[in-house]
Design an enzyme around this catalytic site. Structure first.
Site, PDB file in Angstrom:
ATOM      1  N   SER A  27     -27.164 -52.872  52.372  1.00 33.33           N
ATOM      2  CA  SER A  27     -27.479 -54.066  51.590  1.00 33.33           C
ATOM      3  C   SER A  27     -26.604 -55.241  52.057  1.00 33.33           C
ATOM      4  CB  SER A  27     -27.305 -53.756  50.109  1.00 33.33           C
ATOM      5  OG  SER A  27     -27.916 -54.748  49.340  1.00 33.33           O
ATOM      6  N   HIS A  85     -34.087 -48.918  46.968  1.00 37.22           N
ATOM      7  CA  HIS A  85     -33.189 -49.756  47.748  1.00 37.22           C
ATOM      8  C   HIS A  85     -32.501 -48.914  48.811  1.00 37.22           C
ATOM      9  CE1 HIS A  85     -30.777 -53.144  48.718  1.00 37.22           C
ATOM     10  NE2 HIS A  85     -29.669 -52.701  48.164  1.00 37.22           N
ATOM     11  N   ASP A 101     -38.561 -51.672  49.336  1.00 43.78           N
ATOM     12  CA  ASP A 101     -37.249 -52.100  48.837  1.00 43.78           C
ATOM     13  C   ASP A 101     -37.384 -53.352  47.970  1.00 43.78           C
ATOM     14  OD1 ASP A 101     -34.533 -53.071  48.608  1.00 43.78           O
ATOM     15  OD2 ASP A 101     -34.039 -51.836  50.341  1.00 43.78           O
TER      16      ASP A 101
END
Length: 516
Positions: A229, A485, A455
């Site tokens: 991320s 995610h 996602d």
């Protein structure tokens, strides 16, 4: 704003830990060489319990082989433009490689996202997921500057944060808009008052320079890295600044480096709407009746009605707090980070329709870094501070109001929520650095870039844009056709084999590989 301009991508790990509790830090230090921080010797010791800013709780449990997690503190310049000036301490954690000594490659450094997530607490919570990588690497993570035990940004206290997160984040009239702006100004002023010294020095470029110092102190010629991320943005910035020092690197759940804060928020509105659509379709497709709607459209319509009802009249949440529209929206978003949490979302919605908001509030608390004792980690403060130090644009209420139709088209449920969140940095005391990060890394070795088509927080398109921005011959894209995610922690065999093959054996998968 209760949720900054970009929904915190470290929230998934917080959810897993918090739900396991509610629904049923580092010792040592560096012996500092004042003349050469790269020559400092780290004093590794057994880890203590996490600090409140790291989220609290117990010290990490021993590793499966009985070894203890080790922690230390590394010194780094407060201001990288004045490397001989004041220093700050950065908290580190590691699990030593457990394979044959002659096959050890070095340290594999993790950043799990946020920005604002504590790597010192996240790595041991999910360390077993990376056991295969430990056969050839020391697994290492850290609290970036401003986070957790690393000179944390401090803003509001726990009681004030409880009130802050109860406010209406999607104002419907002038009075509510004024209250939202006033509360944002008070939050930002508290950050400046309590953390004025650190605020100018928490940019991603600062953290990237910290990682290069870390590489040297750990004794590695190259940085071996696993970014998730926001960790992909940090990794991209590192590769731009130090292309010659990049070793093997994996970017998973990829932040789009070409977007402004507004574009990122709009992309997330679309991403979370897609995840909600997928959740609703999944619920009604099961053999048993979906308890929260007869069709996918019915599921989403009932959620929309619930939020409108909560806007007018909240319901009991986690005593003594109530579940507001804002808390419910945050809780829904939090559950969409992973398909593993869809069952909690179904349960939470079913209970909320009966007037019980506890499960949705637990999910919302996880997003906001609140534990069962009412203590908050500093993830919100750090997230705002890092985003606002990085992002140059500043938005006001008039701008947000003009953009509301576009955000609502992107997501009827999350559009307002994410549009109004753009006010987070409006009066921030530190100027933002740029419209978007520079990740061009000509000369760096291959970086494996993994995008997940489902996602919500870092939409799939960002992976391709990261590959393009890294430059020709650097980014190697792999697509995972999944939900939630990130990709590696989905346990998908194809994804994990590709990651293991690269990190452990240096085998770069063919560009365009697709896993499903």
């Amino acid at each position: 704003m209760p949720i900054p301009a970009r929904l915190r991508a470290a929230a998934l790990t917080a959810t897993a830990v918090t739900l396991s509790v509610l629904l049923a830090g580092c010792g040592g230090g560096a012996q500092e060489d004042d003349e050469d921080l790269a020559g400092q010797k780290l004093d590794w010791k057994d880890c203590p319990a996490p600090s409140e800013a790291e989220g609290g709780g117990a010290a990490p449990s021993p590793l499966p082989d009985g070894d203890e997690w080790q922690c230390t503190t590394m010194r780094a310049p407060l201001d990288w433009d004045d490397p001989e000036g004041d220093t700050i301490g950065l908290a580190l954690i590691r699990a030593g490689a457990d394979g044959e000594a002659d096959r050890r490659i070095g340290s594999l450094v993790f950043n799990f996202g946020g920005p604002g997530g504590s790597g010192v607490t996240t790595l041991p919570a999910f360390g077993q997921d990376y056991a295969k990588l430990r056969t050839r690497y020391d697994l290492v993570s850290f609290d970036p500057r401003g986070v957790g035990r690393s000179d944390p940004v401090e803003c509001l206290d726990d009681k004030q944060l409880d009130a802050y997160f109860q406010q209406d984040a999607t104002p419907d009239d002038r009075a509510e808009r004024t209250e939202l702006v006033d509360n944002t100004e008070k939050f930002n002023a508290a950050c400046e008052k309590n953390s004025k010294k650190i605020l100018p020095h928490v940019r991603t470029t600062d953290a990237a320079r910290d990682m290069d110092l870390m590489r040297q102190v750990l004794g590695d010629e190259k940085l071996y890295y696993f970014g998730i991320s926001y960790g992909t943005e940090l990794g991209g910035v590192y590769a731009h600044l130090f292309p010659e020092h990049v070793g093997r690197a994996v970017f998973d759940a990829v932040v789009d480096p070409t977007q402004t804060a507004e574009q990122s928020s709009l992309g997330q509105a679309k991403g979370f709407q897609l995840a909600l659509d997928n959740f609703a379709e999944d619920c009604v497709s099961k053999t048993e009746d979906c308890p929260i709607g007869d069709t996918a459209d019915d599921v989403k319509a009932r959620i929309a009605r619930l939020l409108k009802d909560l806007d007018r009249k909240p319901i009991p949440g986690v005593f003594p707090r109530e579940l507001t529209e804002t808390a419910a929206t945050g809780g829904i978003a939090q559950a969409l980070y992973s398909k593993d949490f869809w069952e909690y979302l179904t349960e939470g919605l079913e209970q909320a329709y009966d007037g019980d908001g506890r499960v949705l509030m637990v999910l919302s608390d996880a997003l906001n870094g609140r534990n069962e004792d009412g203590q908050y980690s500093n993830i919100t403060a750090a997230n705002v501070a890092i985003n606002c130090a990085d992002d140059k644009p500043r938005y006001d209420t008039a701008y947000v109001e003009r953009k509301l139709p576009e955000f609502r088209d992107a997501s009827p449920l999350f559009g307002d929520f994410l549009a109004w969140s753009m006010l987070s940095c409006t009066d921030w005391p530190v100027a933002g650095a740029a419209d978007h990060p520079d990740v061009g890394a000509a000369g760096a070795p291959p970086i494996l870039v993994i995008g997940n088509t489902g996602d919500p927080a870092t939409p799939y398109e960002g992976a391709g844009r990261m590959v393009d921005a890294l430059g020709k011959g650097v980014g190697v894209e792999l697509t995972y056709k999944g939900q939630g995610h990130g990709a590696y922690d989905s346990k998908n065999r194809c994804v994990q084999d590709a990651v293991h093959g690269y990190l452990l054996d240096g085998k770069v998968p063919p560009a365009g590989t697709v896993c499903s």
